[in-house]
Design a protein around this motif. Sequence first.
Motif, short mmCIF file in Angstrom:
data_model
loop_
_atom_site.label_atom_id
_atom_site.label_comp_id
_atom_site.label_asym_id
_atom_site.label_seq_id
_atom_site.Cartn_x
_atom_site.Cartn_y
_atom_site.Cartn_z
N ASP A 1 0.87 -1.17 0.00
CA ASP A 1 0.00 0.00 0.00
C ASP A 1 0.92 1.22 0.00
O ASP A 1 2.05 1.15 0.48
CB ASP A 1 -0.90 0.00 1.23
CG ASP A 1 -1.98 1.07 1.14
OD1 ASP A 1 -2.23 1.57 0.02
OD2 ASP A 1 -2.55 1.43 2.20
N TYR A 2 0.45 2.33 -0.55
CA TYR A 2 1.28 3.53 -0.55
C TYR A 2 0.42 4.78 -0.58
O TYR A 2 -0.77 4.73 -0.94
CB TYR A 2 2.25 3.52 -1.75
CG TYR A 2 1.58 3.59 -3.11
CD1 TYR A 2 1.34 4.82 -3.73
CD2 TYR A 2 1.19 2.43 -3.78
CE1 TYR A 2 0.73 4.89 -4.97
CE2 TYR A 2 0.58 2.49 -5.01
CZ TYR A 2 0.36 3.72 -5.61
OH TYR A 2 -0.26 3.78 -6.84
N GLU A 3 1.04 5.90 -0.18
CA GLU A 3 0.36 7.19 -0.21
C GLU A 3 1.40 8.27 -0.50
O GLU A 3 2.59 8.11 -0.21
CB GLU A 3 -0.33 7.47 1.12
CG GLU A 3 0.59 7.49 2.31
CD GLU A 3 -0.17 7.70 3.62
OE1 GLU A 3 0.48 8.10 4.60
OE2 GLU A 3 -1.39 7.46 3.64
N PRO A 4 0.98 9.38 -1.11
CA PRO A 4 1.93 10.46 -1.45
C PRO A 4 2.59 11.04 -0.20
O PRO A 4 1.98 11.11 0.87
CB PRO A 4 1.04 11.51 -2.13
CG PRO A 4 -0.18 10.76 -2.57
CD PRO A 4 -0.39 9.68 -1.56
N LYS A 5 3.85 11.45 -0.35
CA LYS A 5 4.59 12.03 0.78
C LYS A 5 5.42 13.23 0.32
O LYS A 5 6.57 13.39 0.73
CB LYS A 5 5.47 10.97 1.43
CG LYS A 5 5.94 11.35 2.82
CD LYS A 5 6.81 10.28 3.44
CE LYS A 5 7.32 10.74 4.80
NZ LYS A 5 8.16 9.70 5.46
N GLY A 6 4.89 14.03 -0.57
CA GLY A 6 5.56 15.27 -0.95
C GLY A 6 6.65 15.08 -1.99
O GLY A 6 6.66 14.10 -2.74
#
Length: 216
Positions: free
Chosen positions: A90-95
Amino acid sequence: MFELDNPAKFPSEGEIDRIEEPVIALTIHTPPEFVGGILKLCEDKRGIQTGLTYAGEKRVIIRYDLPLTEMVFGFYDRLKSVSRGYASLDYEPKGYVPADLVRMDLLVNGDRVDSLSLIVHREGSFNKGRDLCVKMKELIPPQQFEVAIQAAIGSKVIARTTVKALRKNVTAKCYGGDITRKRKLLERQKEGKKRMKQVGNVEIPQEAFLAILKVD
């Protein structure tokens, strides 16, 4: 500040103060026996480890900050291969973070093909350029003339390969006789191929444009 969404719009180096690339926070769940291979995969993809937790005897949670571009190019397929299909992610944006990125172009007979340009990290550009040239050599069909395939950063060629020309035996009907006749036929064939190379167009199949997404 300029937001870039296409390699064709990549500015020249003299216009760049710094480049930033998007980063994702990646979470991988895996059985313990695959941890070593997954850690190596993430390191190869320029990841930075942010956590590793054992959740019981049969599950490990691995966390990495990973450049989004490394996720796009082949990460999921390699993860499934390394873990034999048992790992999930799973992943999510981090700038965004600063990175040494360059534009890599593919040249076919000296002509740049914008649709096959990539923005890559300078450190891994040689390997990506070499792999891309090899893949294009497999996909571009032989022509009546040699086709040079090159990967370049700016004016510097970093990898090259050649699709050999189709060969026609123009001396097949020459039975015996003066050797100079065969030489003249071969020279005429050579000149003809040279002219074709100057004016001929190389047809690039659709598979070549899809294959660029699989270059690891």
